[in-house]
Design a protein around this motif. Structure first.
Motif, mmCIF file in Angstrom:
data_model
loop_
_atom_site.group_PDB
_atom_site.id
_atom_site.type_symbol
_atom_site.label_atom_id
_atom_site.label_comp_id
_atom_site.label_asym_id
_atom_site.label_seq_id
_atom_site.Cartn_x
_atom_site.Cartn_y
_atom_site.Cartn_z
ATOM 1 N N GLN A 188 1.180 -1.473 0.185
ATOM 2 C CA GLN A 188 -0.032 0.258 -0.192
ATOM 3 C C GLN A 188 0.933 1.413 -0.071
ATOM 4 O O GLN A 188 2.241 0.580 0.368
ATOM 5 C CB GLN A 188 -1.087 0.081 1.111
ATOM 6 N N HIS A 189 -0.149 2.053 -0.061
ATOM 7 C CA HIS A 189 1.645 3.649 -0.406
ATOM 8 C C HIS A 189 0.367 4.394 0.890
ATOM 9 O O HIS A 189 -1.508 4.540 0.607
ATOM 10 C CB HIS A 189 1.632 4.016 -1.384
ATOM 11 N N TRP A 190 0.625 5.896 1.051
ATOM 12 C CA TRP A 190 0.349 7.476 1.577
ATOM 13 C C TRP A 190 0.797 8.422 0.886
ATOM 14 O O TRP A 190 2.257 7.957 0.628
ATOM 15 C CB TRP A 190 0.073 6.749 2.858
ATOM 16 N N PRO A 191 -0.249 8.976 0.720
ATOM 17 C CA PRO A 191 -1.641 8.299 0.620
ATOM 18 C C PRO A 191 -2.146 7.844 -0.528
ATOM 19 O O PRO A 191 -1.519 7.463 -0.402
ATOM 20 C CB PRO A 191 -1.690 10.576 0.458
ATOM 21 N N GLY A 192 -3.233 7.860 0.055
ATOM 22 C CA GLY A 192 -4.236 6.511 -0.364
ATOM 23 C C GLY A 192 -5.610 7.144 -0.680
ATOM 24 O O GLY A 192 -5.635 8.060 -0.302
ATOM 25 N N GLY A 193 -6.293 5.966 -1.986
ATOM 26 C CA GLY A 193 -7.257 6.594 -2.470
ATOM 27 C C GLY A 193 -7.576 6.631 -3.723
ATOM 28 O O GLY A 193 -7.861 7.033 -4.359
ATOM 29 N N ILE A 194 -6.985 5.626 -4.938
ATOM 30 C CA ILE A 194 -6.668 4.730 -5.588
ATOM 31 C C ILE A 194 -7.019 3.236 -6.331
ATOM 32 O O ILE A 194 -7.312 2.262 -5.529
ATOM 33 C CB ILE A 194 -5.512 4.968 -6.856
ATOM 34 N N CYS A 195 -8.089 3.461 -7.711
ATOM 35 C CA CYS A 195 -8.442 2.003 -7.817
ATOM 36 C C CYS A 195 -7.683 2.241 -9.477
ATOM 37 O O CYS A 195 -7.719 3.197 -10.159
ATOM 38 C CB CYS A 195 -9.716 2.084 -8.391
ATOM 39 N N LEU A 196 -6.931 0.909 -9.319
ATOM 40 C CA LEU A 196 -6.177 1.505 -10.727
ATOM 41 C C LEU A 196 -6.218 -0.074 -12.249
ATOM 42 O O LEU A 196 -6.649 -1.304 -11.326
ATOM 43 C CB LEU A 196 -4.367 0.917 -10.995
ATOM 44 N N ALA A 197 -5.824 -0.042 -13.076
ATOM 45 C CA ALA A 197 -5.480 -1.446 -13.615
ATOM 46 C C ALA A 197 -4.490 -0.739 -14.721
ATOM 47 O O ALA A 197 -4.516 -0.413 -15.540
ATOM 48 C CB ALA A 197 -7.179 -1.583 -14.784
ATOM 49 N N PHE A 198 -3.771 -2.748 -14.682
ATOM 50 C CA PHE A 198 -2.845 -2.049 -15.401
ATOM 51 C C PHE A 198 -3.456 -2.614 -16.952
ATOM 52 O O PHE A 198 -3.649 -4.390 -17.311
ATOM 53 C CB PHE A 198 -1.670 -3.290 -15.543
ATOM 54 N N PRO A 199 -3.771 -2.682 -17.973
ATOM 55 C CA PRO A 199 -4.235 -3.483 -19.336
ATOM 56 C C PRO A 199 -3.439 -4.506 -19.745
ATOM 57 O O PRO A 199 -1.777 -3.496 -19.834
ATOM 58 C CB PRO A 199 -4.964 -1.977 -20.213
ATOM 59 N N ALA A 200 -3.773 -4.755 -20.317
ATOM 60 C CA ALA A 200 -3.377 -6.001 -20.922
ATOM 61 C C ALA A 200 -2.451 -5.284 -22.798
ATOM 62 O O ALA A 200 -2.928 -4.719 -23.255
ATOM 63 C CB ALA A 200 -3.767 -7.792 -21.466
ATOM 64 N N ALA A 201 -1.823 -5.694 -23.559
ATOM 65 C CA ALA A 201 -1.084 -5.815 -24.746
ATOM 66 C C ALA A 201 -1.951 -5.654 -25.204
ATOM 67 O O ALA A 201 -3.036 -6.543 -25.701
ATOM 68 C CB ALA A 201 -0.155 -6.554 -24.930
ATOM 69 N N ASP A 260 8.545 2.456 -26.301
ATOM 70 C CA ASP A 260 7.639 2.019 -24.985
ATOM 71 C C ASP A 260 7.109 3.245 -23.788
ATOM 72 O O ASP A 260 6.936 3.283 -22.814
ATOM 73 C CB ASP A 260 8.138 0.842 -23.922
ATOM 74 N N ALA A 261 7.619 3.805 -23.954
ATOM 75 C CA ALA A 261 7.704 5.048 -22.777
ATOM 76 C C ALA A 261 6.174 6.401 -23.519
ATOM 77 O O ALA A 261 5.905 6.393 -22.573
ATOM 78 C CB ALA A 261 8.561 6.478 -23.418
ATOM 79 N N TYR A 262 5.692 5.305 -24.855
ATOM 80 C CA TYR A 262 4.654 6.089 -25.955
ATOM 81 C C TYR A 262 3.892 5.361 -24.829
ATOM 82 O O TYR A 262 2.247 5.133 -25.264
ATOM 83 C CB TYR A 262 4.622 6.194 -27.046
ATOM 84 N N ALA A 263 3.822 4.152 -24.672
ATOM 85 C CA ALA A 263 2.720 2.929 -24.168
ATOM 86 C C ALA A 263 1.772 3.137 -22.890
ATOM 87 O O ALA A 263 2.704 3.913 -22.145
ATOM 88 C CB ALA A 263 3.157 1.895 -24.275
ATOM 89 N N VAL A 264 0.673 3.115 -22.544
ATOM 90 C CA VAL A 264 0.079 2.840 -21.655
ATOM 91 C C VAL A 264 0.619 2.013 -19.944
ATOM 92 O O VAL A 264 1.147 1.240 -20.883
ATOM 93 C CB VAL A 264 -1.759 2.123 -21.960
ATOM 94 N N SER A 265 0.569 2.617 -19.454
ATOM 95 C CA SER A 265 1.438 2.083 -18.030
ATOM 96 C C SER A 265 0.152 1.429 -17.354
ATOM 97 O O SER A 265 -0.194 0.455 -17.295
ATOM 98 C CB SER A 265 2.048 3.165 -17.543
ATOM 99 N N HIS A 266 -0.951 2.070 -16.596
ATOM 100 C CA HIS A 266 -2.019 1.671 -16.118
ATOM 101 C C HIS A 266 -3.007 3.226 -16.222
ATOM 102 O O HIS A 266 -3.001 4.092 -16.837
ATOM 103 C CB HIS A 266 -1.608 1.735 -14.121
ATOM 104 N N VAL A 267 -4.324 2.556 -15.787
ATOM 105 C CA VAL A 267 -6.221 3.382 -15.841
ATOM 106 C C VAL A 267 -6.498 3.434 -14.349
ATOM 107 O O VAL A 267 -6.148 2.415 -13.954
ATOM 108 C CB VAL A 267 -6.372 3.813 -16.966
ATOM 109 N N GLY A 268 -7.050 5.027 -13.942
ATOM 110 C CA GLY A 268 -7.665 4.249 -13.108
ATOM 111 C C GLY A 268 -8.672 6.381 -12.934
ATOM 112 O O GLY A 268 -8.384 6.540 -13.341
ATOM 113 N N TRP A 269 -8.659 5.637 -11.585
ATOM 114 C CA TRP A 269 -9.615 6.584 -11.200
ATOM 115 C C TRP A 269 -9.193 7.125 -9.524
ATOM 116 O O TRP A 269 -9.000 6.153 -8.299
ATOM 117 C CB TRP A 269 -11.369 7.069 -11.495
ATOM 118 N N GLY A 270 -9.448 8.558 -9.067
ATOM 119 C CA GLY A 270 -8.817 9.023 -7.647
ATOM 120 C C GLY A 270 -10.242 8.851 -6.597
ATOM 121 O O GLY A 270 -11.530 8.835 -6.858
ATOM 122 N N MET A 271 -10.127 8.453 -5.638
ATOM 123 C CA MET A 271 -11.324 8.358 -4.436
ATOM 124 C C MET A 271 -11.144 9.134 -3.551
ATOM 125 O O MET A 271 -12.258 8.522 -1.842
ATOM 126 C CB MET A 271 -11.289 7.285 -3.527
#
Length: 346
Positions: A188-201, A260-271
């Motif tokens: 876990q990390h602090w501050p917290g409150g995040i939902c994330l997904a690391f999409p497949a290729a 790969d610097a141009y590719a997506v890492s993760h997506v999500g939203w703050g909570m």
């Protein structure tokens, strides 16, 4: 910077969320560039709780990248050094005070697999940690958000600024951060409150419009002019914008000489309803890691760079919190025009 009693209390609250017990040996991982005040506060808070803090300090690495690296969550300071890994492995809490953090570090799976639990305290001024360490329990809504991601097949993101992004969630790795490493194998990390997904290729396509006031956290900078990112099969194919913000992004990405610097890492939203979008304005760049901006409630967080699920390991990284977006999972809105739909997480 002098130790403040209220900051020790702040760190005690963080460690209470990690269920630290009296006489528990707690390993504090830091490096020579770590923020000294946070190392000291960790030791004092743990000692006040009756735990036994043990500091493991490693040298910060020489700079070998073509451009500065900031806020990646992928510290490489352990370097798989066997004595360090031995000291960190096994049941118990690791307090991560490295500059970049272990969240995406190559050694993290082995440490978690050994039974350790990791509390990553972001490299922030203690005032930020104090303000965000309140009696706020985000565990249930964040876990329910992760469940929505895990069951979901697709994410759709739109905004009046022009964002129209389609994300296939099948095969994605999902996770959430609520702020308490309270069981073996959990980070876990602090501050917290995040939902994330690391999409497949090959899962992300569409247009992402970074509007005025959205944030480039790698640069710790609010955008003053819009930028449009055209994304094809995960990769930014074109950075559109005739302004300084767009030019800076084009220049930084190009410097890596790494597709790969141009590719997506993760997506999500703050909570996190305590986190503030405007807080970055109040601190010098050396005083904050920007984690608060990743967590403020209702932001859509789009990140580029490393993604283990997709087999990409670039050091180039952008975290881009956007405001005023609508985020849907399989047609169900979880964020509407930048506002969290809390009913979706009950």
């Amino acid at each position: 910077m002098q130790v403040q009693d209220r900051w020790i209390h702040t760190f005690e609250k963080i460690f209470q969320k990690c269920k630290v017990q009296p006489n528990e040996v707690v390993r504090i991982l830091c490096e020579t560039d770590s923020r000294p005040i946070n190392v000291m506060l960790s030791e004092l808070a743990l000692a006040r709780m009756g735990a036994i803090p043990v500091q493991i300090k490693v040298p910060s690495l020489a700079v070998e990248t073509p451009v500065p690296v900031r806020s990646t969550g992928a510290s490489h300071v352990i370097q798989n050094m066997r004595p360090v890994m031995d000291a960190l492995s096994g049941e118990g809490l690791i307090v991560d005070l490295t500059v970049e953090g272990l969240l995406h570090a190559p050694e993290l799976p082995a440490l978690l697999g050994s039974g350790a639990r990791v509390m990553m305290i972001s490299n922030e001024h203690p005032e930020i940690l104090e303000r965000l360490t309140q009696d706020l329990d985000l565990e249930r809504p964040v876990k329910n958000g992760v469940r929505l991601l895990a069951k979901g097949k697709s994410m759709q993101v739109r905004s009046k600024a022009g964002t129209n992004l389609r994300i296939n969630l099948e095969g994605a790795q999902v996770g959430g951060v609520w702020g308490g490493a309270d069981r073996p194998g959990l980070v876990q990390h602090w501050p917290g409150g995040i939902c994330l997904a690391f999409p497949a290729a090959g899962s992300v396509n569409g247009t992402l419009v970074l509007n005025t006031g959205d944030v480039n956290l790698t640069f710790k900078r609010y955008l003053e002019q819009p930028i449009t990112l055209h994304i094809e099969n995960d990769y930014i194919s074109h950075i559109e914008g005739d302004n300084l913000d767009a030019e800076l992004m084009r220049s930084y990405m190009k410097a890596w000489n790494d597709r790969d610097a141009y590719a997506v890492s993760h997506v999500g939203w703050g909570m996190n309803p305590l986190a503030r979008w405007d807080a970055l304005q109040m601190f010098d760049k050396t005083e904050t890691n920007g984690t608060e901006l990743r967590a403020f409630a209702g932001n859509f967080l789009y990140s580029t760079g490393a993604n283990d699920v997709a087999g990409r390991h670039s050091l180039g990284h952008f975290d881009l919190p956007l405001r005023a977006c609508t985020v849907e999972i399989d047609g169900q809105a979880v964020v509407e025009a930048g506002e969290v739909i809390w009913e979706a997480f009950k």
